[in-house]
Write a protein that holds these residues in place. Structure first.
Motif, mmCIF file in Angstrom:
data_model
loop_
_atom_site.group_PDB
_atom_site.id
_atom_site.type_symbol
_atom_site.label_atom_id
_atom_site.label_comp_id
_atom_site.label_asym_id
_atom_site.label_seq_id
_atom_site.Cartn_x
_atom_site.Cartn_y
_atom_site.Cartn_z
ATOM 1 N N GLU A 93 0.967 -1.108 -0.096
ATOM 2 C CA GLU A 93 0.065 -0.055 -0.060
ATOM 3 C C GLU A 93 0.817 1.351 0.055
ATOM 4 N N ASN A 94 1.751 1.074 1.010
ATOM 5 C CA ASN A 94 2.461 2.646 1.087
ATOM 6 C C ASN A 94 3.680 2.684 0.086
ATOM 7 N N TYR A 95 3.902 1.895 -0.667
ATOM 8 C CA TYR A 95 4.987 2.019 -1.737
ATOM 9 C C TYR A 95 4.405 2.505 -3.117
ATOM 10 N N THR A 96 5.218 3.241 -3.919
ATOM 11 C CA THR A 96 4.913 3.935 -4.915
ATOM 12 C C THR A 96 4.693 2.734 -6.169
ATOM 13 N N GLU A 99 7.890 1.294 -7.142
ATOM 14 C CA GLU A 99 8.552 0.521 -6.129
ATOM 15 C C GLU A 99 7.992 -0.894 -5.987
ATOM 16 N N ASN A 100 6.508 -1.091 -6.398
ATOM 17 C CA ASN A 100 5.787 -2.153 -6.230
ATOM 18 C C ASN A 100 6.191 -3.007 -7.527
ATOM 19 N N LYS A 142 3.007 7.509 -8.062
ATOM 20 C CA LYS A 142 2.054 7.495 -7.175
ATOM 21 C C LYS A 142 2.130 6.245 -6.203
ATOM 22 N N LYS A 143 1.326 6.383 -4.973
ATOM 23 C CA LYS A 143 1.562 5.484 -4.245
ATOM 24 C C LYS A 143 0.108 4.451 -4.127
ATOM 25 N N GLU A 145 -2.041 3.151 -2.380
ATOM 26 C CA GLU A 145 -2.984 3.542 -1.657
ATOM 27 C C GLU A 145 -3.761 4.742 -2.162
#
Ligand SMILES: Nc1ncnc2c1ncn2[C@@H]1O[C@H](COP(=O)(O)OP(=O)(O)O)[C@@H](O)[C@H]1O
Ligand SMILES: [Mg+2]
Length: 510
Positions: A93-96, A99-100, A142-143, A145
């Motif tokens: 959730e709190n990764y961009t 990053e995911n 964007k993250k 979440e």
């Protein structure tokens, strides 16, 4: 022979008490869209989880590009260029977004030419290229979440492409999407195929298969029924193969004696968290002595109907009446007291407090009133007495009687406990959601008998089930929900299982 990119031969996979895949053989050609069709629990996800290295088959073999392989883990599947978008996304959730996508495969740039560092800029560029090439628009910074479901799905697809997957598995990708988003996804899937990827698409929805798939395998109760050429097969034939089978159990039923109307649901609409309607203008009523069953493929709004009646979620339109009382705005507890019993789908999270003992669980809906509570003091003896009586009357088996911590009981006995408690409330309306899911035959029969006994005692019963056999066996009246709408309401004896199946698939409309 390298005609097939994937071959699964004689695959059998067992879980405790169930054969999830029973001697299934499929072979998939490079560059085709191959659909897997089957009812809930047919074994589709299990079969694909083995191709993605999450489980190993108990029997059978898998060949990738003509070579026999043992796929030991998802990482190994990735090396074999197999990717999977799961039914429930697996994003942080709190990764961009970037990053995911690169998680677990970070490209190493070298800081000052020596220190390894994550090359986010380089990844952003590669992701931007991939999004453009396949029409998968995202803002990589964007993250998770902060983005909606369809964007999350695009992230999952990009994640596979970033890892250079050639064999792409989609597990019910459209279940979470709106009609417009579905069209968009199907376009993307076609685009991926045109770019040479091989696609495996798991779905319940026949029209989607008709739109994009080349071939389609039909699974039923773990067994492969057939593999069909989609262009030359009607959706009706597919629906019949998927649900058309002998009813495995027959249930002895007394003729119905309907009394007065107990529940009336008038034009209710329910919206989900994103403000989209999941129940659309649904109306029906249930009489005393009647089992009204709602059939439908999972996720078509049935659970939300039950939740709206019990008060767990609000309606955004319409009204609900219990006898003459408008209960639309009552609290959950007030509805229980007004005469609603509820056997929820999620028996462990909603139905029980797992760390409480059986006596406490059996009094969960009434502990605040006499005889369980007098002048604000809980009466232990009343709990014990009530518990013992129910254990006896409902054949609830547990290790230490009323003292048993409910967590340690079998699923079937947990369910019997909930049903006992709810029956004892003597409510005029009883709502059963998936009452026998995951239970063994003995427990299923016990529960079916209880439901029929309650009907014969004059209660109004709402039964929501994904099991067509259960619906056909128990219902007096059947309504089918598809895409948030109630498509058809008819006396059970006027419908065949195949007809109900066609409504469930959205093949038929009225
Ligand atoms: N990890 C598991 N443990 C035990 N039973 C499982 C597990 N995964 C699936 N099952 C059971 O195997 C059967 C097939 O499940 P699944 O492959 O998820 O079906 P589908 O994807 O077609 O809905 C079901 O009866 C399900 O309850
Ligand atoms: Mg599945």
């Amino acid at each position: 022979m390298d005609e097939y990119i994937v071959e699964m031969r004689h695959i059998t996979k067992r879980f405790p008490g169930i054969v999830a895949n029973d001697d299934v053989s499929i072979a998939i050609k490079k560059g085709e869209i191959f659909a897997l069709l089957g009812e809930n629990g047919a074994g589709k996800s299990t079969l694909m989880s083995m191709l993605f290295g999450m489980y190993e088959p108990d029997e059978g073999e898998i060949l990738i590009r003509g070579e026999k392989v043992r796929i030991a883990s998802p990482a190994h599947a990735t090396q074999l260029s197999i990717g999977m978008v799961h039914q429930h996304f697996k994003l942080v959730e709190n990764y961009t977004i970037t990053e995911n996508i690169v998680l677990g495969q970070e490209p190493k740039a070298r800081l000052f030419g020596i220190l390894p560092a994550v090359d986010i800029k380089g990844s952003d560029k590669k992701i931007a290229e991939l999004s453009k090439r396949y029409g998968l628009e995202v803002d990589p910074r964007k993250k998770i979440e902060d983005v909606n479901v369809s964007t999350r799905q695009r992230v999952e697809i990009l994640k596979m492409l970033y890892r250079e997957a050639e064999i792409l598995i989609f597990d019910e990708p459209t279940a979470v999407l709106t009609p417009q988003e579905i069209e968009f996804l199907l376009d993307i899937i076609r685009g991926l195929r045109n770019a040479g990827k091989t696609i495996i698409l798991i779905t319940h929805k026949l029209e989607e298969i008709k739109k994009v798939a080349d071939r389609c395998a039909i699974l039923c109760r773990g067994k492969l029924i057939d593999v069909l050429d989609v262009a030359t097969t009607s959706t009706k034939t597919m629906a019949n193969m998927m649900v058309g089978r002998e009813v495995v159990f027959s249930i002895d039923k007394n003729p119905a004696k309907f009394g007065a109307e107990v529940l009336k649901v008038a034009n209710i609409t329910v919206k989900n968290q994103d403000g989209l309607p999941v129940v659309k203008n649904v109306s029906f009523s249930i009489r005393s002595g009647e089992i009204f069953a709602i059939a439908g493929v999972s996720g078509n709004g049935q659970t939300e109907v039950a939740d709206a009646i019990t008060g767990l979620i609000p309606v955004s339109g319409g009204k609900i009446f219990l006898k003459e009382t408008d209960i639309t705005n009552l609290s959950v507890r007030d509805r229980t007291l007004a005469g609603i019993s509820y056997i929820p789908e999620d028996r462990q999270e909603v139905g029980l407090v797992l760390d409480f003992n059986l006596a406490e669980n059996l009094a969960l809906k009434e502990y605040f009133r006499e005889p369980f509570c007098k002048k604000g003091v809980l009466q232990e003896e009343a709990f014990d007495e009530h518990g013992k009586k129910l254990i006896e009357n409902y054949d609830i088996r547990s290790g230490q009687g009323i003292e048993t911590v409910v967590r340690s009981m079998s699923g079937g006995n947990q369910q019997k406990a909930i049903i006992a408690r709810e029956i004892e409330l003597s409510s005029e309306l009883m709502i059963f959601v998936q009452p026998t899911r995951g239970l063994d035959i003995g427990a299923i029969e016990n529960i079916h008998r209880q439901i029929l006994t309650q009907r014969d005692a004059g209660r109004a019963i709402l039964l929501i089930s994904l099991e067509l056999d259960e619906i056909i066996g128990l219902a007096d009246t059947i309504g089918v929900m598809y895409n948030g709408e109630m498509l058809n309401i008819a006396p059970a004896e006027t419908l065949t299982a195949n007809q109900v199946g066609e409504f469930m698939m959205g093949v038929k409309s009225v």
